[in-house]
Design a protein around this motif. Structure first.
Motif, PDB file in Angstrom:
ATOM      1  N   LYS A  28       0.842  -1.210   0.000  1.00  0.00           N
ATOM      2  CA  LYS A  28       0.000   0.000   0.000  1.00  0.00           C
ATOM      3  C   LYS A  28       0.871   1.251   0.000  1.00  0.00           C
ATOM      4  O   LYS A  28       0.571   2.230  -0.676  1.00  0.00           O
ATOM      5  N   GLU A  29       1.954   1.235   0.765  1.00  0.00           N
ATOM      6  CA  GLU A  29       2.851   2.393   0.844  1.00  0.00           C
ATOM      7  C   GLU A  29       3.535   2.680  -0.486  1.00  0.00           C
ATOM      8  O   GLU A  29       3.732   3.835  -0.838  1.00  0.00           O
ATOM      9  N   THR A  30       3.896   1.679  -1.223  1.00  0.00           N
ATOM     10  CA  THR A  30       4.572   1.896  -2.492  1.00  0.00           C
ATOM     11  C   THR A  30       3.611   2.317  -3.589  1.00  0.00           C
ATOM     12  O   THR A  30       4.029   2.883  -4.589  1.00  0.00           O
ATOM     13  N   ASP A  31       2.311   2.088  -3.389  1.00  0.00           N
ATOM     14  CA  ASP A  31       1.313   2.491  -4.388  1.00  0.00           C
ATOM     15  C   ASP A  31       1.000   3.985  -4.284  1.00  0.00           C
ATOM     16  O   ASP A  31       0.449   4.570  -5.192  1.00  0.00           O
ATOM     17  N   ARG A  32       1.347   4.633  -3.202  1.00  0.00           N
ATOM     18  CA  ARG A  32       1.037   6.051  -3.012  1.00  0.00           C
ATOM     19  C   ARG A  32       1.821   6.922  -3.892  1.00  0.00           C
ATOM     20  O   ARG A  32       2.788   6.892  -4.406  1.00  0.00           O
TER      21      ARG A  32
END
Length: 102
Positions: free
Chosen positions: A98-102
């Motif tokens: 989820k963090e890398t999709d931001r």
């Protein structure tokens, strides 16, 4: 009981026959033919001897019931700990995705 055709061999005879198979490098069938016994009987004796040796080498498998219970308890505890670790790693992986999709 056994069949009236079943021959009984002494433990010493069986040990000698097994040793002959192991030391001669010949097949079980050849040794059995030479000794005048059934190749299946000799093959069974060799198999039992190998299993007995393998059992003597592995103490937990042949241990007392108390030792086996302790080993089982230890393995169950380890399984629970590993399941918790897997859950934490799954959650961490989801978080970082989820963090890398931001």
């Amino acid at each position: 009981m056994g069949s009236k055709y079943t021959k009984r061999y002494s433990d010493e005879y069986k040990r000698d026959a097994i040793e002959l198979v192991r030391s001669s490098g010949r097949t079980v069938t050849d040794v059995a033919r030479e000794l005048g016994i059934s190749s299946e009987s000799l093959r069974g004796w060799v198999k039992k001897a190998k299993a007995a040796e393998a059992g003597a080498d592995s103490a937990p498998a042949g241990g007392s019931p108390d030792e086996r219970d302790e080993e089982l308890k230890r393995l169950r505890k380890l399984t629970v700990e590993q399941a918790k670790t897997i859950e934490i790693l799954k959650k961490a992986t989801a978080f970082f995705v989820k963090e890398t999709d931001r």
